[in-house]
Design a protein around this motif. Structure first.
Motif, PDB file in Angstrom:
ATOM      1  N   GLY A   1       0.801  -1.219   0.000  1.00  5.66           N
ATOM      2  CA  GLY A   1       0.000   0.000   0.000  1.00  5.66           C
ATOM      3  C   GLY A   1       0.832   1.265   0.000  1.00  5.66           C
ATOM      4  O   GLY A   1       0.330   2.340   0.354  1.00  5.66           O
ATOM      5  N   THR A   2       2.098   1.162  -0.402  1.00  5.97           N
ATOM      6  CA  THR A   2       3.004   2.307  -0.381  1.00  5.97           C
ATOM      7  C   THR A   2       3.113   2.919  -1.774  1.00  5.97           C
ATOM      8  O   THR A   2       3.169   2.201  -2.781  1.00  5.97           O
ATOM      9  CB  THR A   2       4.408   1.879   0.092  1.00  5.97           C
ATOM     10  OG1 THR A   2       4.293   1.186   1.333  1.00  5.97           O
ATOM     11  CG2 THR A   2       5.293   3.104   0.298  1.00  5.97           C
ATOM     12  N   ILE A   3       3.129   4.248  -1.824  1.00  3.88           N
ATOM     13  CA  ILE A   3       3.271   4.982  -3.086  1.00  3.88           C
ATOM     14  C   ILE A   3       4.572   5.774  -3.034  1.00  3.88           C
ATOM     15  O   ILE A   3       4.801   6.542  -2.090  1.00  3.88           O
ATOM     16  CB  ILE A   3       2.075   5.920  -3.320  1.00  3.88           C
ATOM     17  CG1 ILE A   3       0.768   5.117  -3.371  1.00  3.88           C
ATOM     18  CG2 ILE A   3       2.263   6.705  -4.618  1.00  3.88           C
ATOM     19  CD1 ILE A   3      -0.460   5.992  -3.439  1.00  3.88           C
ATOM     20  N   TYR A   4       5.412   5.596  -4.022  1.00  4.02           N
ATOM     21  CA  TYR A   4       6.714   6.259  -4.056  1.00  4.02           C
ATOM     22  C   TYR A   4       6.746   7.302  -5.166  1.00  4.02           C
ATOM     23  O   TYR A   4       6.245   7.061  -6.271  1.00  4.02           O
ATOM     24  CB  TYR A   4       7.843   5.246  -4.288  1.00  4.02           C
ATOM     25  CG  TYR A   4       7.950   4.190  -3.213  1.00  4.02           C
ATOM     26  CD1 TYR A   4       8.638   4.446  -2.033  1.00  4.02           C
ATOM     27  CD2 TYR A   4       7.357   2.942  -3.388  1.00  4.02           C
ATOM     28  CE1 TYR A   4       8.735   3.475  -1.038  1.00  4.02           C
ATOM     29  CE2 TYR A   4       7.447   1.963  -2.408  1.00  4.02           C
ATOM     30  CZ  TYR A   4       8.141   2.238  -1.229  1.00  4.02           C
ATOM     31  OH  TYR A   4       8.223   1.277  -0.253  1.00  4.02           O
ATOM     32  N   ASN A   5       7.358   8.437  -4.869  1.00  5.07           N
ATOM     33  CA  ASN A   5       7.612   9.465  -5.886  1.00  5.07           C
ATOM     34  C   ASN A   5       8.931   9.125  -6.575  1.00  5.07           C
ATOM     35  O   ASN A   5       9.977   9.110  -5.941  1.00  5.07           O
ATOM     36  CB  ASN A   5       7.678  10.840  -5.235  1.00  5.07           C
ATOM     37  CG  ASN A   5       7.997  11.939  -6.233  1.00  5.07           C
ATOM     38  OD1 ASN A   5       7.878  11.748  -7.440  1.00  5.07           O
ATOM     39  ND2 ASN A   5       8.415  13.090  -5.747  1.00  5.07           N
ATOM     40  N   VAL A   6       8.874   8.843  -7.868  1.00  7.70           N
ATOM     41  CA  VAL A   6      10.084   8.438  -8.601  1.00  7.70           C
ATOM     42  C   VAL A   6      10.499   9.494  -9.620  1.00  7.70           C
ATOM     43  O   VAL A   6      11.330   9.227 -10.498  1.00  7.70           O
ATOM     44  CB  VAL A   6       9.864   7.084  -9.313  1.00  7.70           C
ATOM     45  CG1 VAL A   6       9.657   5.976  -8.296  1.00  7.70           C
ATOM     46  CG2 VAL A   6       8.662   7.151 -10.265  1.00  7.70           C
ATOM     47  N   LEU A   7       9.935  10.681  -9.520  1.00  5.55           N
ATOM     48  CA  LEU A   7      10.284  11.766 -10.448  1.00  5.55           C
ATOM     49  C   LEU A   7      11.327  12.662  -9.788  1.00  5.55           C
ATOM     50  O   LEU A   7      11.068  13.246  -8.729  1.00  5.55           O
ATOM     51  CB  LEU A   7       9.031  12.576 -10.798  1.00  5.55           C
ATOM     52  CG  LEU A   7       9.163  13.598 -11.919  1.00  5.55           C
ATOM     53  CD1 LEU A   7       9.427  12.900 -13.247  1.00  5.55           C
ATOM     54  CD2 LEU A   7       7.907  14.448 -12.025  1.00  5.55           C
TER      55      LEU A   7
END
Length: 215
Positions: free
Chosen positions: A93-99
């Motif tokens: 359920g984790t969302i990562y910012n990859v930008l």
């Protein structure tokens, strides 16, 4: 399918040098600096069975083999080239910012239409207007003073001083011109920041909508 992280150390030097002569010299040692870069390689299998490889300059993404993930990409207009912006790990359920910051600035940079609106804030006229006013006032003062110089002999000294003051007032108008240019430049920067903020908000809203669509 697999997740690998690689860290590289980069070392470089700055400064240093000097000289040596018959009477001595001076030698300054260079300053040694270093920094680390991280590359996170991810190998995944798509829903249709194809395999794909992506990589990010991040080390904070937690994945293990077997995790179900979704990658969200953003594109500008009709450009075929985009950037991954979010990685969602559905198992945790984790969302990562990859930008990264460079790509974010490229995605939220003003487009030609926005830049056209900035061109309406002209700085050149702000500089020329006070100088044009000074030139008109000076020419009128000299013309009137020349006429009165012959008509009022007793006031010639006063007329001469007024004409000189009008001519010597150029620095005041020059300062006014600089202040107006500074104000217009500040207005342009504020307008550009406003455009960047608007584009960033629009991008964040679309990213949030894409994440919500994943369920």
């Amino acid at each position: 399918m697999d997740s690998q992280k690689h860290t590289q150390s980069h070392i470089y030097s700055e400064g240093g040098g000097g000289y040596v002569g018959p009477r001595g010299g001076r030698i300054k040692a260079p300053t040694v600096k270093s920094y680390n870069t991280t590359r996170h390689d991810i190998f995944l299998r798509l829903a249709d069975g194809r395999e794909e490889h992506v990589h990010f300059p991040l080390d904070g993404i937690a994945l293990r083999n077997g995790n179900a993930i979704s990658l969200i990409a953003a594109f500008r207009g009709d450009s075929p080239n985009g950037h991954y912006v979010r990685l969602c790990n559905h198992d945790t359920g984790t969302i990562y910012n990859v930008l990264d910051d460079t790509a974010w600035q490229a995605m939220t940079a003003p487009n030609p239409t926005d830049l056209a609106s900035l061109k309406e804030i002209k700085t050149g006229y702000s500089f020329l207007l006070p100088l044009a006013i000074w030139l008109v006032i000076s020419l009128l003062t000299i013309a009137i003073g020349y006429y009165l110089y012959g008509q009022l002999p007793g006031s010639r000294e006063l007329i001469t001083k007024v004409c000189l003051y009008a001519i010597l007032s150029l620095p005041l108008f020059f300062v006014a011109a600089l202040l107006m240019v500074h104000g217009k430049s500040k207005q342009r920067r504020a307008a550009r920041q406003g455009i960047n903020s608007r584009l960033a908000d629009e991008l964040n809203e679309k990213i949030a909508a894409a994440i919500a669509a994943l369920g």
